[in-house]
Design a protein around this motif. Sequence first.
Motif, mmCIF file in Angstrom:
data_model
loop_
_atom_site.group_PDB
_atom_site.id
_atom_site.type_symbol
_atom_site.label_atom_id
_atom_site.label_comp_id
_atom_site.label_asym_id
_atom_site.label_seq_id
_atom_site.Cartn_x
_atom_site.Cartn_y
_atom_site.Cartn_z
ATOM 1 N N ARG A 150 0.827 -1.205 0.000
ATOM 2 C CA ARG A 150 0.000 0.000 0.000
ATOM 3 C C ARG A 150 0.871 1.269 0.000
ATOM 4 N NH1 ARG A 150 -2.768 -1.379 3.950
ATOM 5 N NH2 ARG A 150 -4.425 -2.410 2.764
ATOM 6 N N VAL A 151 1.999 1.191 0.689
ATOM 7 C CA VAL A 151 2.895 2.362 0.728
ATOM 8 C C VAL A 151 4.003 2.248 -0.326
ATOM 9 C CG1 VAL A 151 2.441 2.788 3.167
ATOM 10 C CG2 VAL A 151 4.333 1.284 2.524
ATOM 11 N N LYS A 152 3.899 1.202 -1.176
ATOM 12 C CA LYS A 152 4.806 1.008 -2.306
ATOM 13 C C LYS A 152 6.258 0.851 -1.866
ATOM 14 C CE LYS A 152 1.733 3.620 -5.336
ATOM 15 N NZ LYS A 152 1.602 4.738 -6.301
ATOM 16 N N ASN A 153 6.432 0.069 -0.776
ATOM 17 C CA ASN A 153 7.780 -0.236 -0.281
ATOM 18 C C ASN A 153 8.140 -1.629 -0.792
ATOM 19 O OD1 ASN A 153 10.069 -0.954 1.223
ATOM 20 N ND2 ASN A 153 9.411 0.249 2.994
ATOM 21 N N GLN A 154 8.871 -1.685 -1.894
ATOM 22 C CA GLN A 154 9.144 -2.964 -2.539
ATOM 23 C C GLN A 154 9.969 -3.903 -1.669
ATOM 24 O OE1 GLN A 154 11.860 -3.107 -5.978
ATOM 25 N NE2 GLN A 154 10.267 -4.254 -7.087
ATOM 26 N N ALA A 155 11.016 -3.413 -1.047
ATOM 27 C CA ALA A 155 11.888 -4.273 -0.232
ATOM 28 C C ALA A 155 11.118 -4.883 0.932
ATOM 29 C CB ALA A 155 13.080 -3.459 0.275
ATOM 30 N N ALA A 156 10.336 -4.065 1.619
ATOM 31 C CA ALA A 156 9.558 -4.580 2.748
ATOM 32 C C ALA A 156 8.472 -5.534 2.270
ATOM 33 C CB ALA A 156 8.931 -3.415 3.519
ATOM 34 N N ALA A 157 7.897 -5.250 1.115
ATOM 35 C CA ALA A 157 6.838 -6.120 0.579
ATOM 36 C C ALA A 157 7.391 -7.487 0.202
ATOM 37 C CB ALA A 157 6.184 -5.455 -0.625
ATOM 38 N N LEU A 158 8.578 -7.524 -0.408
ATOM 39 C CA LEU A 158 9.174 -8.814 -0.786
ATOM 40 C C LEU A 158 9.533 -9.632 0.450
ATOM 41 C CD1 LEU A 158 11.470 -7.740 -3.782
ATOM 42 C CD2 LEU A 158 9.451 -9.240 -3.872
ATOM 43 N N ALA A 159 10.062 -8.980 1.473
ATOM 44 C CA ALA A 159 10.396 -9.697 2.706
ATOM 45 C C ALA A 159 9.129 -10.221 3.380
ATOM 46 C CB ALA A 159 11.163 -8.768 3.652
ATOM 47 N N ALA A 160 8.096 -9.415 3.381
ATOM 48 C CA ALA A 160 6.837 -9.835 3.996
ATOM 49 C C ALA A 160 6.180 -10.945 3.185
ATOM 50 C CB ALA A 160 5.899 -8.645 4.115
ATOM 51 N N TYR A 161 6.379 -10.912 1.866
ATOM 52 C CA TYR A 161 5.823 -11.984 1.030
ATOM 53 C C TYR A 161 6.426 -13.328 1.413
ATOM 54 C CZ TYR A 161 5.430 -15.210 -2.856
ATOM 55 O OH TYR A 161 5.218 -16.345 -3.606
ATOM 56 N N ASP A 162 7.758 -13.372 1.590
ATOM 57 C CA ASP A 162 8.416 -14.632 1.959
ATOM 58 C C ASP A 162 7.875 -15.155 3.291
ATOM 59 O OD1 ASP A 162 9.948 -14.577 -0.341
ATOM 60 O OD2 ASP A 162 11.627 -13.508 0.617
ATOM 61 N N GLU A 163 7.650 -14.242 4.234
ATOM 62 C CA GLU A 163 7.109 -14.656 5.536
ATOM 63 C C GLU A 163 5.677 -15.185 5.388
ATOM 64 O OE1 GLU A 163 7.392 -11.422 8.231
ATOM 65 O OE2 GLU A 163 9.580 -11.250 8.117
ATOM 66 N N ALA A 164 4.871 -14.486 4.591
ATOM 67 C CA ALA A 164 3.484 -14.913 4.400
ATOM 68 C C ALA A 164 3.417 -16.251 3.663
ATOM 69 C CB ALA A 164 2.723 -13.845 3.629
ATOM 70 N N LYS A 165 4.281 -16.440 2.679
ATOM 71 C CA LYS A 165 4.308 -17.705 1.926
ATOM 72 C C LYS A 165 4.687 -18.860 2.840
ATOM 73 C CE LYS A 165 4.316 -20.079 -1.982
ATOM 74 N NZ LYS A 165 4.742 -21.403 -1.496
ATOM 75 N N ALA A 166 5.658 -18.653 3.708
ATOM 76 C CA ALA A 166 6.054 -19.702 4.647
ATOM 77 C C ALA A 166 4.922 -20.009 5.624
ATOM 78 C CB ALA A 166 7.308 -19.281 5.403
ATOM 79 N N ALA A 167 4.222 -18.988 6.077
ATOM 80 C CA ALA A 167 3.090 -19.187 6.999
ATOM 81 C C ALA A 167 1.947 -19.919 6.311
ATOM 82 C CB ALA A 167 2.618 -17.845 7.528
ATOM 83 N N PHE A 168 1.725 -19.614 5.034
ATOM 84 C CA PHE A 168 0.665 -20.298 4.280
ATOM 85 C C PHE A 168 1.016 -21.766 4.102
ATOM 86 C CE2 PHE A 168 -2.362 -19.571 0.433
ATOM 87 C CZ PHE A 168 -3.315 -20.361 1.048
ATOM 88 N N ASP A 169 2.271 -22.063 3.787
ATOM 89 C CA ASP A 169 2.705 -23.444 3.637
ATOM 90 C C ASP A 169 2.544 -24.220 4.952
ATOM 91 O OD1 ASP A 169 3.310 -22.967 0.994
ATOM 92 O OD2 ASP A 169 5.445 -22.594 1.370
ATOM 93 N N ALA A 170 2.835 -23.552 6.061
ATOM 94 C CA ALA A 170 2.673 -24.195 7.360
ATOM 95 C C ALA A 170 1.203 -24.539 7.614
ATOM 96 C CB ALA A 170 3.219 -23.305 8.469
ATOM 97 N N TYR A 171 0.323 -23.646 7.236
ATOM 98 C CA TYR A 171 -1.118 -23.913 7.386
ATOM 99 C C TYR A 171 -1.549 -25.087 6.523
ATOM 100 C CZ TYR A 171 -6.131 -23.305 6.832
ATOM 101 O OH TYR A 171 -7.487 -23.522 6.784
ATOM 102 N N LEU A 172 -1.071 -25.109 5.287
ATOM 103 C CA LEU A 172 -1.460 -26.165 4.366
ATOM 104 C C LEU A 172 -0.998 -27.540 4.825
ATOM 105 C CD1 LEU A 172 -0.680 -24.386 0.954
ATOM 106 C CD2 LEU A 172 -2.943 -24.863 1.923
ATOM 107 N N SER A 173 0.063 -27.584 5.602
ATOM 108 C CA SER A 173 0.574 -28.886 6.070
ATOM 109 C C SER A 173 -0.386 -29.575 7.031
ATOM 110 C CB SER A 173 1.925 -28.687 6.759
ATOM 111 O OG SER A 173 1.782 -27.934 7.962
ATOM 112 N N TYR A 174 -1.335 -28.831 7.605
ATOM 113 C CA TYR A 174 -2.295 -29.420 8.528
ATOM 114 C C TYR A 174 -3.548 -29.955 7.821
ATOM 115 C CZ TYR A 174 0.381 -27.228 12.292
ATOM 116 O OH TYR A 174 1.380 -26.850 13.162
ATOM 117 N N LEU A 175 -3.688 -29.689 6.527
ATOM 118 C CA LEU A 175 -4.882 -30.113 5.813
ATOM 119 C C LEU A 175 -4.766 -31.578 5.362
ATOM 120 C CD1 LEU A 175 -5.601 -26.970 3.601
ATOM 121 C CD2 LEU A 175 -6.391 -27.502 5.919
#
Length: 209
Positions: free
Chosen positions: A184-209
């Motif tokens: 939203r604030v167009k911070n590319q570096a922070a967005a890419l780092a946050a994407y990696d964290e969110a992707k890892a968290a999503f994968d962790a969730y999927l492992s319980y399905l």
Amino acid sequence: TPNPITMFRTFALLALAASASAFTPTMKVNGGLQTKIASAVGAAAVSAGVMAGAPTESLAAAGTGAKLSLFGQAPMSSPYSADSNMYSPYSPFGDGADSVYNAKDAEEVKFVIGKVKESANRFPNFKGYIQKKTWLEVYSESQRQMYELRRNMNYLADYKGTKQVKAATKDFYVKFEKMTDACRVKNQAAALAAYDEAKAAFDAYLSYL
């Protein structure tokens, strides 16, 4: 105690008689004859009101539809009557024996899991949008197929019912919001780092399905 419906009918008929007399030609009559005519009209109106009223008990018949008769004999019904012949098996008065939908059955759970996995396949699109700095596409992606991701994840977390799944669900939400805030604030570096964290968290969730 006078029946309110009967009183209403009587007043309505008196009002009709009075309005009708306003359109009749004016006649010059003596006071005594005028009094007799007025008395006769009033008596006739009251008599007609009583005859039309024929007061009956305004009690609802169980299972009947809503009705209200001002000039008839049908009693008023209650909107809370329980009909033994339910048109819907999902009625609060029914036992649900004929219902087709069963919450969280195997077929429904399988469908929701499929929706979540489809969202997982689309999730890497966010990284491409961040790298290209197409910030509007980040918002659009979250409003398309992934719009119901939160609802679907909550559904499966409730279905599984374990603390680990619920914790993984919350962890993903926090990190996904962190990513969208950076976009939203167009911070590319922070967005890419946050994407990696969110992707890892999503994968962790999927492992319980």
